[in-house]
Design an enzyme around this catalytic site. Structure first.
Site, mmCIF file in Angstrom:
data_model
loop_
_atom_site.group_PDB
_atom_site.id
_atom_site.type_symbol
_atom_site.label_atom_id
_atom_site.label_comp_id
_atom_site.label_asym_id
_atom_site.label_seq_id
_atom_site.Cartn_x
_atom_site.Cartn_y
_atom_site.Cartn_z
ATOM 1 N N SER A 114 -10.211 -0.571 1.227
ATOM 2 C CA SER A 114 -11.250 -1.607 1.198
ATOM 3 C C SER A 114 -10.845 -2.803 0.340
ATOM 4 O O SER A 114 -11.606 -3.774 0.242
ATOM 5 C CB SER A 114 -12.559 -1.025 0.648
ATOM 6 O OG SER A 114 -13.078 -0.037 1.503
ATOM 7 N N ASN A 153 -6.514 4.501 -7.018
ATOM 8 C CA ASN A 153 -7.650 5.092 -6.315
ATOM 9 C C ASN A 153 -8.750 5.415 -7.313
ATOM 10 O O ASN A 153 -9.480 4.514 -7.708
ATOM 11 C CB ASN A 153 -7.277 6.315 -5.488
ATOM 12 C CG ASN A 153 -8.355 6.650 -4.464
ATOM 13 O OD1 ASN A 153 -9.086 5.768 -4.019
ATOM 14 N ND2 ASN A 153 -8.462 7.904 -4.082
ATOM 15 N N ARG A 159 0.836 -1.194 0.000
ATOM 16 C CA ARG A 159 0.000 0.000 0.000
ATOM 17 C C ARG A 159 0.878 1.255 0.000
ATOM 18 O O ARG A 159 1.980 1.250 0.565
ATOM 19 C CB ARG A 159 -0.871 -0.036 1.263
ATOM 20 C CG ARG A 159 -1.857 1.117 1.440
ATOM 21 C CD ARG A 159 -2.978 1.020 0.472
ATOM 22 N NE ARG A 159 -4.141 1.816 0.923
ATOM 23 C CZ ARG A 159 -4.982 2.420 0.103
ATOM 24 N NH1 ARG A 159 -4.807 2.340 -1.198
ATOM 25 N NH2 ARG A 159 -6.020 3.083 0.573
ATOM 26 N N THR A 216 -9.645 0.751 -9.153
ATOM 27 C CA THR A 216 -8.904 -0.400 -8.668
ATOM 28 C C THR A 216 -9.099 -1.556 -9.635
ATOM 29 O O THR A 216 -10.059 -1.576 -10.394
ATOM 30 C CB THR A 216 -9.450 -0.759 -7.264
ATOM 31 O OG1 THR A 216 -9.313 0.388 -6.426
ATOM 32 C CG2 THR A 216 -8.755 -1.944 -6.650
#
Length: 579
Positions: A463, A411, A115, A391
């Site tokens: 998420s 994003n 990430r 995504t």
């Protein structure tokens, strides 16, 4: 039948599947139910290995790598690099994400966290004005929106740990696609037109995606020579090229020209983290998914434990009662997400408590089987008491039984819309996934709290939910989806469709989805639910809103005689293939 027409036909057929499936013998064995599902709606079959991704060209790259003797991780690296070329709105080198790898020989699963991180000069209130209000667009469409990218480090880490073929071999197909170009699909052309203003704002982006002053059209060739050069550097020097070499220099220069925060030290300091997956039992299956800083795995397991008490198979797929239970459980989980989830290196996340059976039992007592609870009446629970868009996703299984699930992102579509000049690399706008101001929703309408406040070096909450389901200790389902806030509920319904309703991956992908994220207080549904079901839900008191499609799953299931895969028909460019 042409692919778009085939996809539309698949989706239309899927909308009626819950009714068709009800014709199966109610007492049928799992094997009989599986066979019946194959008769209704056919996924792709392969005896040995399979790839499901959002672009047929990338899928082909992954299959070819495994034909050459590469394993699932080799294929995952090659697919990830290829998607950075052919799926520029989501595939990436300038973003970040998560990877789950199940090692068949060791019967062990590792979660890889690559990430993005906040730059060292980031600050808690960097998106607020003098009055303390969020400045529109600052966390989305400027160089301040860019987090330190993790994708190249993540793919390189996976290759170093588990890959078998040379990195140059895995990067070669992506380099060819970037140099020679490929035909822009109608899907990509529509997205370029929608994002015309954002992409057109930056000369470096216009140079890649525009022709004659307008976005590329369907059928025109997208050539990305700068990106090909960047890929060649990565193929030769690995992640060093991106984080310490010429690409790093270009990114730092891009930031300096436009007031961005990423410096050379931020890139040098980036690290991938290996984590243990979040795990939980559901009706005899073992579910494994991504831990924090993803909220996905935690809440998928939490939701499964909540709904396991209900006889969903008897109630039926997308029946009013099933949808009611799912929506009420989703509200509770998303309320907890807003309060407790964040980067575990910066804040204590009570994962064990949130996913415990006792906590699920306590939450279930708050669910009325007949009436919805207004979101305004729901507050985050107390898990401490039980302590003990865009995504893309792709799924891969190799001939040895190794399984990889990867979800990575920029994003929003095309991220910030900014191509770092001279690199061909689109940069993310992941900083918007932090809580710019606690209680103020982000681009996906998600509310965040102090646990997800901005801090230097911190990873924003996500998420993304690459997920494996194991049966008798071996992979049985490999899945995941894009979709922002709806990733969690899309993946949840894929698991439930497979286990409770016996759907194969193609049938599940074409079934209408529902979503509730606590705030706003609306039950979001796709077209295709029956009018009677919608009427019953509204009579109960649900605020039902029909919205655009949700998620684009890429799923592989282990069947009695081989692998069954499906690429979600919501994206006609996707494909599942194997050998």
């Amino acid at each position: 039948m042409p692919r778009p027409a085939r996809a539309l036909a698949a989706l239309c057929l899927g909308l009626a599947l819950s009714g068709a499936y009800a014709d199966a013998p109610p007492a049928a064995s799992p094997q009989a139910r599986y066979d019946y599902a194959q008769d209704i709606f056919h996924p792709v079959f392969a005896a040995r290995a399979m790839v499901a991704s959002e672009h047929a060209l990338a899928t082909r790259v992954g299959v070819d790598v495994m034909r050459q003797g590469g394993n699932a991780v080799d294929a995952a690296v090659a697919v990830g690099l290829a998607l950075a070329v052919v799926l520029p709105n989501a595939g990436n080198l300038g973003g970040g994400g998560f990877l789950l790898f199940h090692d068949a020989a060791r019967r062990d699963t590792v979660a890889l966290d690559f990430r993005e991180t906040a730059p060292a000069r980031a600050s808690r209130d960097m998106y607020l004005d003098e009055a303390g209000q969020v400045v529109p667009g600052r966390s989305l469409d400027t160089h301040l929106a860019v987090g330190v990218p993790g994708t190249v480090a993540g793919l390189a880490h996976a290759h170093r740990r588990w890959g078998t073929l040379p990195l140059a071999t895995l990067a070669a197909p992506a380099i060819r696609l970037a140099e020679r170009g490929f035909a822009v699909s109608p899907t990509l052309a529509r997205m370029l037109e929608v994002e015309r203003e954002r992409l057109g704002r930056w000369p470096s982006s216009r140079a890649v995606f525009f022709r004659d002053g307008r976005p590329l059209r369907a059928g025109e060739t997208l050539v990305q020579r700068d990106l090909a050069r960047s890929l060649r550097l990565i193929a030769r020097d690995g992640e060093a090229a991106f984080y310490r070499g010429a690409i790093a220099d270009a990114i730092v220069a891009e930031m300096a020209r436009h007031g961005g925060l990423i410096g050379a030290a931020d890139l040098r300091a980036y690290r991938v983290v290996e984590r243990r997956p979040v795990e939980g039992e559901y009706r005899g299956y073992r579910v494994q998914s991504m831990p924090p800083p993803s909220s996905g795995g935690t809440h998928i397991v939490q939701l499964l434990k909540l709904v396991e008490r209900y006889p969903l198979a008897q109630l039926g797929a997308n029946s009013a009662q099933t949808v009611h239970y799912l929506a009420e459980a989703m509200k509770l989980a998303y309320a907890d997400r807003a309060e407790y989830l964040g980067d575990p290196d910066f804040t204590r996340v009570p994962v064990a408590a949130l996913t415990s059976r006792a906590y699920a039992d306590a939450l279930a007592r708050r669910i009325d089987p007949a009436r919805p609870t207004p979101s305004a009446a729901i507050r985050p629970g107390r898990p401490q008491d039980f302590e003990s868009p865009q995504t893309t996703h792709y799924s891969i299984v190799d001939a040895r039984g190794n399984a990889v699930a990867v979800t990575y992102t920029l994003n929003l579509n095309f991220g910030s819309g900014i191509v770092a000049a001279g690199t061909g690399i689109l940069l993310n706008n992941e900083m918007d996934d932090f809580s710019a101001k606690p209680g103020v929703p982000n681009a996906f309408g998600l509310i965040g709290g102090e646990a997800n406040a901005i801090a230097p070096g911190k990873r924003p909450l996500s998420s993304m939910s690459p997920t494996l389901v194991l049966k008798d200790g071996r992979p049985w389902l490999v899945t995941g989806s894009p979709g922002g806030a709806r990733i969690i509920t899309t993946t949840l319904q894929t698991v439930i469709n497979a286990i409770d309703f016996g759907m194969n991956p193609a049938e599940s992908a074409a079934t209408p989805r529902v979503h509730h994220q606590w705030l706003p207080d609306e039950l979001r549904v796709e077209k295709g639910l029956s009018a009677d079901t919608l009427a019953l839900l509204r009579q109960r008191g649900h605020t039902v809103v029909v919205r655009p499609t949700m998620g684009r799953t890429q799923t592989i299931q282990f069947g009695p005689d081989g692998l069954y895969g499906a690429s979600d028909p919501r994206n006609p460019d996707g494909a599942a293939a194997g050998f």
